[in-house]
Design a protein around this motif. Sequence first.
Motif, short mmCIF file in Angstrom:
data_model
loop_
_atom_site.label_atom_id
_atom_site.label_comp_id
_atom_site.label_asym_id
_atom_site.label_seq_id
_atom_site.Cartn_x
_atom_site.Cartn_y
_atom_site.Cartn_z
N LEU A 20 -5.87 -18.26 -6.58
CA LEU A 20 -5.03 -18.28 -5.39
C LEU A 20 -3.55 -18.35 -5.78
O LEU A 20 -3.15 -19.16 -6.61
CB LEU A 20 -5.38 -19.49 -4.52
N GLN A 21 -2.75 -17.49 -5.17
CA GLN A 21 -1.31 -17.54 -5.35
C GLN A 21 -0.71 -18.17 -4.10
O GLN A 21 -0.55 -17.51 -3.07
CB GLN A 21 -0.76 -16.13 -5.59
N ASP A 22 -0.40 -19.45 -4.21
CA ASP A 22 0.07 -20.20 -3.04
C ASP A 22 1.59 -20.07 -2.92
O ASP A 22 2.35 -20.98 -3.26
CB ASP A 22 -0.33 -21.67 -3.16
N VAL A 23 2.02 -18.92 -2.41
CA VAL A 23 3.44 -18.59 -2.34
C VAL A 23 4.16 -19.41 -1.27
O VAL A 23 3.55 -19.86 -0.30
CB VAL A 23 3.64 -17.08 -2.07
N LYS A 24 5.45 -19.61 -1.45
CA LYS A 24 6.24 -20.37 -0.47
C LYS A 24 6.65 -19.51 0.72
O LYS A 24 6.78 -20.00 1.84
CB LYS A 24 7.49 -20.95 -1.15
N GLU A 25 6.89 -18.23 0.46
CA GLU A 25 7.30 -17.31 1.52
C GLU A 25 6.21 -16.25 1.72
O GLU A 25 5.58 -15.80 0.76
CB GLU A 25 8.63 -16.62 1.17
N PRO A 26 5.98 -15.83 2.94
CA PRO A 26 4.93 -14.84 3.18
C PRO A 26 5.26 -13.47 2.59
O PRO A 26 6.42 -13.06 2.59
CB PRO A 26 4.87 -14.76 4.72
N ASN A 27 4.25 -12.82 2.09
CA ASN A 27 4.39 -11.44 1.62
C ASN A 27 3.98 -10.53 2.78
O ASN A 27 2.79 -10.36 3.05
CB ASN A 27 3.52 -11.19 0.40
N LEU A 28 4.96 -9.95 3.43
CA LEU A 28 4.71 -9.12 4.61
C LEU A 28 4.71 -7.63 4.30
O LEU A 28 4.60 -6.81 5.20
CB LEU A 28 5.75 -9.42 5.70
N TYR A 29 4.83 -7.29 3.02
CA TYR A 29 4.82 -5.88 2.59
C TYR A 29 5.76 -5.04 3.45
O TYR A 29 5.38 -3.99 3.98
CB TYR A 29 3.38 -5.32 2.66
N ARG A 30 7.00 -5.49 3.56
CA ARG A 30 7.95 -4.80 4.42
C ARG A 30 8.24 -3.36 3.97
O ARG A 30 8.61 -2.52 4.78
CB ARG A 30 9.26 -5.59 4.50
N HIS A 31 8.03 -3.08 2.68
CA HIS A 31 8.23 -1.71 2.22
C HIS A 31 7.14 -0.78 2.76
O HIS A 31 7.32 0.44 2.82
CB HIS A 31 8.28 -1.66 0.70
N LEU A 32 6.00 -1.35 3.17
CA LEU A 32 4.92 -0.57 3.75
C LEU A 32 4.88 -0.65 5.27
O LEU A 32 4.49 0.30 5.95
CB LEU A 32 3.56 -1.05 3.20
N PHE A 33 5.25 -1.82 5.80
CA PHE A 33 5.17 -2.07 7.23
C PHE A 33 6.54 -2.47 7.76
O PHE A 33 6.79 -3.64 8.09
CB PHE A 33 4.14 -3.17 7.51
N ASP A 192 -7.31 -8.83 9.38
CA ASP A 192 -6.08 -8.21 8.90
C ASP A 192 -6.07 -8.02 7.38
O ASP A 192 -5.05 -8.17 6.71
CB ASP A 192 -4.85 -9.03 9.33
N ILE A 193 -7.21 -7.61 6.85
CA ILE A 193 -7.34 -7.48 5.39
C ILE A 193 -6.46 -6.36 4.84
O ILE A 193 -6.06 -6.39 3.67
CB ILE A 193 -8.82 -7.26 5.00
N THR A 194 -6.11 -5.36 5.66
CA THR A 194 -5.31 -4.25 5.18
C THR A 194 -3.81 -4.55 5.16
O THR A 194 -3.00 -3.66 4.87
CB THR A 194 -5.57 -2.98 6.03
N ARG A 195 -3.43 -5.81 5.46
CA ARG A 195 -2.05 -6.27 5.24
C ARG A 195 -2.03 -7.54 4.39
O ARG A 195 -1.00 -8.21 4.29
CB ARG A 195 -1.33 -6.54 6.57
N ALA A 196 -3.15 -7.86 3.77
CA ALA A 196 -3.27 -9.10 3.02
C ALA A 196 -2.98 -8.90 1.53
O ALA A 196 -3.14 -7.80 0.99
CB ALA A 196 -4.68 -9.68 3.19
N ASP A 197 -2.55 -9.98 0.87
CA ASP A 197 -2.36 -9.98 -0.57
C ASP A 197 -3.75 -10.01 -1.20
O ASP A 197 -4.39 -11.06 -1.27
CB ASP A 197 -1.53 -11.20 -0.99
N PHE A 198 -4.22 -8.87 -1.67
CA PHE A 198 -5.62 -8.74 -2.06
C PHE A 198 -5.95 -9.62 -3.26
O PHE A 198 -6.96 -10.34 -3.26
CB PHE A 198 -5.95 -7.28 -2.35
N TYR A 199 -5.12 -9.56 -4.30
CA TYR A 199 -5.42 -10.33 -5.50
C TYR A 199 -4.89 -11.76 -5.42
O TYR A 199 -5.37 -12.64 -6.14
CB TYR A 199 -4.84 -9.63 -6.73
#
Length: 461
Positions: A20-33, A192-199
């Motif tokens: 698990l990568q417990d990041v402090k800020e959400p990864n919203l993939y803004r370059h994709l979405f 919402d798996i297609t916007r999730a941090d898969f790894y």
Amino acid sequence: MLEFSKRTNTLEQSACKYSLQDVKEPNLYRHLFPYDSIPRIPFNHRLVPMHVPDEIWITDTTFRDGQQARAPFTVKQIVDLFDLLHKLSGPNGVIRQSEFFLYTDKDKEAVRKCMERGYQYPEVTSWIRASKKDFELVKEMGVRETGILVSCSDYHIFKKLNMTRKQAMDMYLSVVKMALEYGIRPRCHFEDITRADFYGFVVPFAIELKKLMDESGIPIKIRACDTLGYGVSYPGVALPRSVPGIIYGLRHFAGIPSELIEWHGHNDFYKAVTNSATAWLYGASAVNCTMLGIGERTGNCPLEAMVIEYVALRGDTNGMDLSVITEIAEYFEKEIGYEIPPNTPFVGRNFNVTQAGIHADGLLKDEEIYNIFDTGKILKRPPRVAVSQHSGLAGIAHWINSYFGLEGENAIDKRDPVVIKLKELVDKEYAQGRTTVMSDGELEDMLKQIAPDFVERFKKE
């Protein structure tokens, strides 16, 4: 480390283990979405192998997800449709499960009546909130499997739940453990798996679920939910939008077997059917659908589409009665009052109807020229011609033959005087400014004017 794969009969490197990568800020993939623009489709040109399971099947969520976007069904309607699902599925369980709510008295009555049918297929399953009270309800109703919402994108974890990834995972695992304590099979809906941090989240969470499954001996399913229809099936497309990558990753990196992986796709970008078939091809045994594709926004993957896709991929019906697709469509329109868009494949009233005169001429000579398959035999929906200003003599002849069921020596030719006279009346209608197609009733009335004996002779009972 090398391991011998019985599936490929080759030595393969064992999968990497992801934490698990417990990041402090959400990864919203803004370059994709980017949200203020159309979502991007990224490619990394990495290909994963197809891995079609030994068995593939369909699950239904008409009475749960599908019902959320329309007026609730009555208990009778639910039971009638459940009967039709059973009839369509056949004895081998191609349509293996159907999912229900359990909250209202009406929900509970519908579940009881469907379970009283005693069908092996489809099995009745439920969907609940993550609470002890709801698990007790599932147990009380005698339902053996339930869906549990486990949202997995940072959009949901950070913005909706106001949690960190670790907090969300811990909460989800505690809920799954509760299900196991009640002896209930959990089905984890990876929303919402297609916007999730898969790894960074999906695989580590799936690994923890695999550990719980191994410890308890109770199977834990993963439903990969393409909540907004972002999934893409193209070769070489990158995560998080890659349907092949998601299914491959759940199997290869998390060790989830195919029979415990289910794809649930929405149709926001017209990709629901293709993505569901792709999930089958890359290792998911189950695809989740609704009858007629009903559901919120653009709807779910249409169950009837995947029934046809199943036969196309497997080469036989495996005991399904495909004509029930037509019965389901008729039930929705006549008993429920649901209006099916007329050009909807397989179920719309015009899906195998042609208006072009040149096409009608081809149908008159050999229906195989312009019909996708023998819709009369398979779906009990023979091809028809809609009569308009473009139909011509061939179109009118075809309409007469199909409407009155004339075949062989009884079928009439486009040069028949009845056809010529009827075309004259039709042409007169359009010369006066008509723009819509002719209805069956109008055409029959015209025939009564010019050939009453013909109508009396061949009128359907």
